[in-house]
Design an enzyme around this catalytic site. Structure first.
Site, PDB file in Angstrom:
ATOM      1  N   ARG A 169       0.847  -1.184   0.242  1.00  0.00           N
ATOM      2  CA  ARG A 169      -0.054  -0.079  -0.076  1.00  0.00           C
ATOM      3  C   ARG A 169       0.849   1.212  -0.052  1.00  0.00           C
ATOM      4  NH1 ARG A 169      -3.637  -2.813  -1.515  1.00  0.00           N
ATOM      5  NH2 ARG A 169      -5.675  -3.050  -0.451  1.00  0.00           N
ATOM      6  N   GLU A 221      -3.377   7.641  -4.521  1.00  0.00           N
ATOM      7  CA  GLU A 221      -3.830   7.175  -6.113  1.00  0.00           C
ATOM      8  C   GLU A 221      -4.931   7.752  -6.251  1.00  0.00           C
ATOM      9  OE1 GLU A 221      -3.892   3.008  -5.738  1.00  0.00           O
ATOM     10  OE2 GLU A 221      -1.898   2.817  -4.886  1.00  0.00           O
ATOM     11  N   HIS A 230      -1.200  -0.063  -9.795  1.00  0.00           N
ATOM     12  CA  HIS A 230      -1.814  -0.969  -8.767  1.00  0.00           C
ATOM     13  C   HIS A 230      -2.453  -2.319  -9.555  1.00  0.00           C
ATOM     14  CE1 HIS A 230      -3.980  -1.059  -4.580  1.00  0.00           C
ATOM     15  NE2 HIS A 230      -3.644  -2.152  -4.921  1.00  0.00           N
TER      16      HIS A 230
HETATM   17  C1  GLV Z   1      -5.293  -5.223  -3.629  1.00  0.00           C
HETATM   18  O1  GLV Z   1      -4.520  -4.334  -3.440  1.00  0.00           O
HETATM   19  C2  GLV Z   1      -5.869  -5.854  -2.501  1.00  0.00           C
HETATM   20  O2  GLV Z   1      -5.648  -5.412  -1.335  1.00  0.00           O
HETATM   21  O3  GLV Z   1      -6.419  -6.723  -2.865  1.00  0.00           O
END
Ligand code: GLV
Length: 326
Positions: free
Chosen positions: A240, A269, A287
């Site tokens: 993250r 983001e 992402h």
């Molecule tokens: C993706 O980033 C997730 O947390 O599934």
């Protein structure tokens, strides 16, 4: 009236999940290819039993208050930092996630970024497409060796653990730092070495992040931590964005404190610190960690099953706040 659960979905999911939801629920959804606003989510959940949402939807207490009869918040992600779980717990609303099914796919992405930034694949691709390549040269685009280098894993949960056999395939030496240390026998069988965070940062050629985002991990890597890393080290983040102080990362890259980064996630983001758009020693992906059709379908079906179960008054399989039943 149908006795099927009423579900609100904030964005279209893969076709098999859509079929499942259309078959098993009375579905209302956002049909546009964009995020919903907070107000739109609050309007959307009026009169429904379940909310099926995405990591881009910030689900706070105000949203939960908009439908006091809501029976579940089913997140289409393993991470659930976008949901105020404490607020949901206080309201006895189950929150669910999608663990397990995206582990290998996300580890593949971390390795793809690691290889790309080490061997300058995206940078070379831009160079060739710009028609700037005039032939092979012995000093062109020299990268970093991956084989026999040292990989530092920050976090050894499911995805971090899945990095270990991949690293082994490249004969890498694997260090790890985790909230809880493995038993010595497990460390020996996995051939991983536990380090304190500072030591891991000092010793690793590649540092890959695999911790969840929470109050303890926000800005886990900042100015001080980058100053500990080797100047030739490369950072990979598929976890993250807010785990890294992005401004400090830019400074560390600019000053040569670290050599490069492969990033899939960002602090704000879809925006990046503006310098990152221009840096050739940074690979930036949008992402994509869990982004294969197979994995997104499994995530969708899992989120749908969680949502349907809770709407029917059953225990959802992937509950993150079991304390609601205490
Ligand atoms: C993706 O980033 C997730 O947390 O599934």
């Amino acid at each position: 009236m149908s006795d099927k659960p009423r579900i609100f979905l904030t964005r279209e999911l893969p076709p098999k999940t859509m079929e499942l939801l259309q078959d098993q629920s009375v579905l209302t959804m956002n049909h546009e290819d964009r995020y919903l606003t907070k107000q739109e989510i609050m309007n959307g959940i009026q009169g429904v039993d379940g909310l099926l949402c995405l990591l881009t939807d910030v689900i706070d207490d105000e949203i939960l208050a908009a439908n006091p009869a809501l029976k579940v918040v089913a997140n289409f992600a393993v991470g659930f930092n976008n949901v105020d779980v404490d607020a949901a717990t206080a309201r006895k609303i189950p929150v669910t996630n999608t663990p397990g099914v995206l582990t290998e796919t996300t580890a593949d992405m971390a390795f793809a970024l690691l290889l790309d930034v080490a061997r300058r694949v995206s940078e070379g691709d831009r160079f060739v497409r710009a028609k700037a390549w005039h032939g092979w040269g012995p000093l062109q685009f020299l990268g970093a060796d991956v084989s026999h280098s040292t990989l530092g894993l920050i976090g050894l949960g499911r995805i971090g653990m899945s990095m270990v056999p991949r690293a082994r395939g490249f004969s890498m030496n694997v260090l790890y730092w985790n909230r809880t240390r493995l038993a010595p026998s497990e460390e020996a069988s996995l051939q991983v070495t536990y380090c304190e965070l500072d030591e891991l940062l000092q010793q690793s050629d590649f540092v890959s992040l695999h911790v969840a985002q929470n109050d303890e991990t926000r800005y886990l890597l900042g100015k001080r931590e980058f100053s500990l890393m080797k100047p030739e080290a490369l950072l990979v983040n598929t976890a993250r964005g807010p785990i890294v102080d992005e401004k400090a990362l830019v400074s560390a890259l600019q000053s040569g404190q670290i050599a490069g980064a492969g990033l899939d996630v960002y602090e704000r983001e879809p925006l990046l610190e503006s310098e990152l758009y221009e840096m050739d020693n940074v690979v930036v992906a949008p992402h994509l960690g869990s982004g294969t059709i197979g994995t997104r379908t499994k995530m969708g079906n899992m989120a749908a099953e969680n949502c349907l179960a809770a709407c029917r008054g059953q225990l959802p399989p992937n509950l993150v706040n079991p304390q609601i039943y205490d």
